[in-house]
Enzyme design. Structure first.
Site, PDB file in Angstrom:
ATOM      1  N   GLU B 128     -19.627 -52.438   4.088  1.00  0.00           N
ATOM      2  CA  GLU B 128     -21.072 -52.466   4.325  1.00  0.00           C
ATOM      3  C   GLU B 128     -21.677 -53.782   3.864  1.00  0.00           C
ATOM      4  O   GLU B 128     -22.604 -54.296   4.480  1.00  0.00           O
ATOM      5  CB  GLU B 128     -21.739 -51.304   3.587  1.00  0.00           C
ATOM      6  CG  GLU B 128     -21.361 -49.928   4.094  1.00  0.00           C
ATOM      7  CD  GLU B 128     -21.930 -49.642   5.467  1.00  0.00           C
ATOM      8  OE1 GLU B 128     -21.501 -50.299   6.439  1.00  0.00           O
ATOM      9  OE2 GLU B 128     -22.785 -48.746   5.575  1.00  0.00           O
ATOM     10  N   THR B 181     -30.808 -54.944  11.365  1.00  0.00           N
ATOM     11  CA  THR B 181     -31.057 -54.402  10.030  1.00  0.00           C
ATOM     12  C   THR B 181     -31.912 -55.373   9.214  1.00  0.00           C
ATOM     13  O   THR B 181     -32.797 -54.968   8.459  1.00  0.00           O
ATOM     14  CB  THR B 181     -29.727 -54.139   9.299  1.00  0.00           C
ATOM     15  OG1 THR B 181     -28.959 -53.229  10.087  1.00  0.00           O
ATOM     16  CG2 THR B 181     -29.954 -53.514   7.939  1.00  0.00           C
TER      17      THR B 181
END
Lengths: 306, 306
Positions: B128, B181
């Site tokens: 991540e 994001t």
């Protein structure tokens, strides 16, 4: 039944991470109250022992809560209330909440329970509004419902009651200083960092999960306050040392009770709670600071008839 | 066993009130992955079907997660990974998390499970970090553990897994727009009002309580976001209408999935979830906006061998 005698429990609000939303009910610290049904309509506070509080119904938290409740009912009688205070006002363990909760609970019993305990919270909140200017529920909810309570929302009012793990005990020490709720509120900042807020709601989630799963360690890990404790604890003499002492003596966690100045610790088992009480006492003895101390299991029932 | 085929589930992070801490695991949306033990040491991504992603191990989230895990072990073999992507990158349902979780799960199985699923979260988080610059756990935790997960704390990492009530279903619609994001994060404010933060942690507490007590209504009442949704939802075409449509069709609650643009709804029972899917689809059909839609029960297991 025309007269009822009640135990009106003290409560611990906030519980570190749960500022303004969490609370728990104590079992052996609290006031007593007698509520009597009489012919003469209205609500009268006929006796207050143990505290210098107003007898005028509309200036007394018990009176105001009772009036708020009776305003929603048609009754052809009145009520007298005698209050025997053991919880000191301004202690941070829900003194006003105990009186407000007791008044509405007692009247509700004498009227044949038109309301549930949860229904009564909204009326008891009106007593809190008189006491602090803010109709908060984080003390009256646990005082009425017992166990732990979460105020999920105020608009609409949504209160969730959570059973306490059976071996959970609270130790609460009340240093005998005056700390006004208004002062305790004035140190708060109206904005918080997003990062701190995220840590706080992670801990609220952890504490709730710990209660449901009876995971004492998780309860302890979650008893952490990023936001309020750093600001308020400086108002409480010896806070850091008391908290450190509690943790060193086996507390799961420790923090400010309500808006202070009382300091609570939660622990697993009465022996540990007693040991923490002794260690906390030693700290204030050495500081030459008068204090009261309570060790209590979590009260599963809230206000009760005695 | 030298080869293993996996289903690597999609996940919904944040869940309205639980920004950065809550997530859930989907059951029928996800990638497939083959992990193979080979003699040649190291990790190689040998095939990626369905997405234009880097094959270089240190530029691929699955590769980076695998390397982070293997750095903690002494092994005399290597691993090949084939990735069959069905979750689109940038969808907001944990595409990178699925790959990172699958890689570490697969290698762990082939090595005889030196780690628990919970242990694996820290390694998957490194994937991540490559994907978004932030080693967050709110997608990899549910992808590995299934059910709902709460990231109580990052330092130290403390993840709590919570069973989902059995009748809970998710509907997720993914409007085919690009929402980075980084853009979704840039609209966030670094401070929040104390009042909003309190409402948010009240709702996190309510949601966790609702999950443990299987109180679907409480889950629904708690699915409310004071802080992030108002800022992010403007980046998602039709968000307000999709959410309103979901609620009108029986959703318990609805909000942004992860950092968007996917929008999720939770509901009780598959019929309602299907009805919501149809109604959401109608909205995007009328807007002439391409979309994908998923209806899924909550996956109790996380990544699984197929």
């Amino acid at each position: 039944m025309t007269e009822i005698k009640l135990f009106c429990p003290a409560t611990i609000a906030n519980l570190s991470c749960g500022f303004d939303v969490l609370g728990l009910c104590l079992d052996n610290a609290g006031d007593e109250m007698i509520v009597r049904k009489v012919e003469q309509k209205g609500v009268r506070i006929t006796k207050i022992i143990g505290a210098d509080l107003p007898l005028e119904t509309d200036k007394n938290v018990a009176g105001v809560a009772a009036l708020a409740m009776l305003a929603t009912l048609e009754v052809d009688c009145g009520f007298e209330i005698e209050i025997y205070k053991h919880i000191k006002a301004g202690s941070g363990i829900g003194s006003s909440a105990a009186s407000a909760a007791g008044a509405v609970f007692g009247i509700n019993e004498l009227l044949g329970k038109p309301y549930s305990r949860k229904d009564l919270v909204q009326f008891a909140m009106q007593g809190e509004k008189l006491a602090s200017g803010n109709a908060h529920a984080d003390n009256v909810a646990p005082a009425l419902l017992g166990g732990f309570t979460l105020v999920r929302s105020y608009h609409p009012l949504d209160i969730i009651r959570i059973d306490s793990p059976e071996e959970l005990f609270a130790t609460v020490v009340h240093p005998q200083i005056e700390l006004k709720t208004s002062d305790a509120r004035s140190v708060l900042k109206q904005t918080v960092s997003l990062k701190s807020a995220i840590m706080q709601w992670g801990n609220v989630g952890g504490l709730i999960a710990g209660l449901y799963t009876k995971d004492y360690d998780l309860i302890g890990r979650s008893l952490h306050d990023e936001i309020v404790e750093p600001l308020r604890s400086v108002l409480i003499p010896g806070f850091d040392l008391i908290k450190q002492t509690a943790l060193e003596n086996g507390a799961l966690g420790s923090g400010i009770s309500g808006s202070g100045p009382s300091i609570f610790a939660l622990s697993r088992g009465k022996n540990t709670a007693d040991q923490i009480a002794k260690a906390m006492s030693d700290v204030y003895e050495k500081m030459n600071l008068p204090y009261e101390i309570h060790v209590s299991k979590i009260n599963p029932d809230g206000v009760r008839i005695i």
